[in-house]
Design an enzyme around this catalytic site. Structure first.
Site, short mmCIF file in Angstrom:
data_model
loop_
_atom_site.label_atom_id
_atom_site.label_comp_id
_atom_site.label_asym_id
_atom_site.label_seq_id
_atom_site.Cartn_x
_atom_site.Cartn_y
_atom_site.Cartn_z
N HIS A 205 -5.94 -2.31 -3.80
CA HIS A 205 -5.24 -3.53 -3.32
C HIS A 205 -5.79 -4.61 -2.83
CE1 HIS A 205 -5.84 -1.97 0.67
NE2 HIS A 205 -5.31 -3.22 1.07
C1 UD1 Z 1 -3.03 -7.01 3.91
C2 UD1 Z 1 -4.12 -7.21 4.53
C3 UD1 Z 1 -5.21 -6.19 4.12
C4 UD1 Z 1 -4.56 -4.86 4.42
C5 UD1 Z 1 -3.06 -4.85 3.60
C6 UD1 Z 1 -2.57 -3.47 3.78
C7 UD1 Z 1 -4.73 -9.62 5.07
C8 UD1 Z 1 -6.01 -10.71 4.77
N1 UD1 Z 1 -4.95 -8.49 4.25
O1 UD1 Z 1 -3.47 -7.27 2.32
O2 UD1 Z 1 -6.34 -6.21 5.01
O3 UD1 Z 1 -5.46 -3.70 3.93
O4 UD1 Z 1 -2.46 -5.96 3.88
O5 UD1 Z 1 -1.57 -3.26 2.65
O6 UD1 Z 1 -4.15 -9.61 6.08
N2 UD1 Z 1 3.45 -8.62 -1.37
C9 UD1 Z 1 4.84 -8.18 -1.73
N3 UD1 Z 1 5.60 -7.53 -0.70
C10 UD1 Z 1 5.12 -7.36 0.53
C11 UD1 Z 1 4.01 -7.59 0.88
C12 UD1 Z 1 2.87 -8.20 -0.23
O7 UD1 Z 1 5.23 -8.53 -2.90
O8 UD1 Z 1 6.02 -6.82 1.24
C13 UD1 Z 1 2.58 -9.26 -2.23
C14 UD1 Z 1 2.58 -10.71 -2.45
O9 UD1 Z 1 2.39 -11.13 -3.50
C15 UD1 Z 1 1.44 -11.10 -1.48
C16 UD1 Z 1 0.51 -9.94 -1.90
O10 UD1 Z 1 1.18 -8.87 -2.05
O11 UD1 Z 1 0.84 -12.23 -1.84
C17 UD1 Z 1 -0.65 -9.77 -0.69
O12 UD1 Z 1 0.06 -9.64 0.58
P1 UD1 Z 1 -0.68 -10.06 1.87
O13 UD1 Z 1 0.11 -9.75 2.82
O14 UD1 Z 1 -1.27 -11.55 1.80
O15 UD1 Z 1 -1.98 -9.37 1.73
P2 UD1 Z 1 -2.50 -7.54 1.22
O16 UD1 Z 1 -2.78 -7.64 0.20
O17 UD1 Z 1 -0.90 -6.73 1.41
#
Ligand code: UD1
Length: 361
Positions: A205
């Site tokens: 991820h």
């Molecule tokens: C975040 C943390 C990372 C952690 C991870 C755990 C930051 C910078 N990164 O990364 O350190 O290891 O969480 O999982 O804070 N999305 C969904 N549904 C959700 C959540 C996310 O579809 O419920 C998708 C969206 O497209 C989003 C992408 O995942 O843009 C990334 O989500 P984001 O919260 O920005 O960061 P993570 O990759 O989850």
């Protein structure tokens, strides 16, 4: 003492659950906790389900910020938190780990002059291009209480000149892991049609792996090579699912792609997997707790203790063959000695609460 805990992303729910559970002990009745959910993770499979499964207290507020660029997400959390904290008037703010929710809460606490406690302090990858590294460095710098999972983390803080109120309490994920393992994992092997010790558990991820087409391709191809000899279960984070679709990668038919798992399922699978391959910090440690060999799909790890005895090894994106070889080697070269108990005794939560309680008097 009124403590506000700020959580937002999946691993933080697992950590916060251990502290909230320990708070039920009458010994800590002087501490009252309110949880604020930033809404960084919002899918049921990434958020709501964990509150139910881990029997966590309902958040008093959900800021509902959702996804966005780093600036948009961090800024939105700060704006929402400032308002929520004005209403709640806590004595202390507590944050976990290294996400944008962690950083935003730390900055807000600093601006409001609120004491800040950081659980999982002192971890470093020494790679500033990683968003999490910036989040950790800033959060540690702003924290009044720093709770380290292991001694090297405290030593790193000392090297950075941070020595006051630094406590090595063990890893709070170990508390959660032991609690969950004691409860058993249901029938996940049957549900996913897997044989005990007959599969690899993989997760991907990290932005550095998912957002670069060549890197992601090499990782998926590496896992596909492994799956010729050993079935590979790959629960997909939504970011990875979108990246696979967006990059038009051939759907990796040989991999066993599934929706994100519950915590109980994850712990049960760790106890049954032949090997883990992951870019998650949490899963690396959980593999270590479960005595399951692990390959970290990155150039470095913050959890360096896991590398010492060979329970964990690094295999960064780049060459599919090298990734596949590392995973098969890890499976075959299982260390003979059990993982060293470097992450505490499974009661990090009790130690954190005892220290905060004393400080609040
Ligand atoms: C975040 C943390 C990372 C952690 C991870 C755990 C930051 C910078 N990164 O990364 O350190 O290891 O969480 O999982 O804070 N999305 C969904 N549904 C959700 C959540 C996310 O579809 O419920 C998708 C969206 O497209 C989003 C992408 O995942 O843009 C990334 O989500 P984001 O919260 O920005 O960061 P993570 O990759 O989850």
């Amino acid at each position: 003492m009124h403590m506000v805990t700020v959580v937002g992303a999946r691993p933080q729910f697992v950590k916060a659950a251990a502290l909230s559970r320990r708070l039920k002990d009458a010994r800590f009745s002087a501490i009252r906790e309110s949880i604020i959910h930033t809404g960084q993770h919002y899918d049921h499979a990434m958020s709501g389900r964990f509150f139910i499964e881990l029997e966590m207290p309902e958040p008093v507020v959900n800021l509902g910020v959702g996804s966005g660029s780093h600036g948009a997400q961090t800024g939105a959390i700060m704006v929402g938190l400032e308002q929520a904290l004005a209403d709640l008037k806590p004595d202390l703010l507590l944050v976990y780990g290294d996400t944008n929710s962690t950083l935003a809460a730390a900055l807000t606490a600093a601006k409001l002059g609120l004491p800040l406690a950081h659980v999982e302090a002192g971890l470093r990858s020494f790679r500033r291009a990683m968003p999490e590294e910036v989040n950790r460095v800033v959060t540690d710098r702003l924290s009044d209480y720093l709770f380290c999972p292991s001694l090297p983390a405290a030593q790193q803080l000392a090297r950075e000149g941070i020595e006051k109120n630094v406590h090595v309490v063990g890893d709070i994920m170990f508390d959660s892991f032991l609690h969950q393992r004691g409860k058993g994992g249901g029938d996940v092997l049957k549900r996913l049609d897997l044989e005990p010790h007959g599969f690899a558990l993989a997760t991907l991820h990290r932005a550095e792996n998912t957002d670069d087409p060549a890197r992601l391709r090499s990782l998926i191809e590496g896992l596909t090579l492994v799956s010729r000899d050993l079935p590979v279960l790959l629960p997909l984070h939504p970011r990875t699912a979108k990246a696979i679709t967006a990059l038009d990668l051939a759907k990796p038919e040989d991999l066993h792609l599934v929706e994100p798992l519950s915590y109980a399922e994850t712990v049960a699978l760790l106890g049954a997997a032949a090997v883990v391959a992951t870019d998650s910090g949490g899963l690396q440690k959980e593999a270590y707790f479960a005595s399951c060999p692990c390959v970290t799909l990155r150039e470095e790890t913050e959890w360096t203790e896991t590398l010492a005895e060979g329970w964990n090894r690094l295999a960064p994106a780049g060459s599919a063959e090298a990734i596949a070889r590392a995973i098969m080697d890890a499976r075959e070269q299982r260390p003979s000695a059990a993982p060293a108990p470097v992450y505490g005794d499974g009661d990090a939560a009790g130690k954190i609460l005892a220290i905060l309680e004393r400080a609040g008097k």
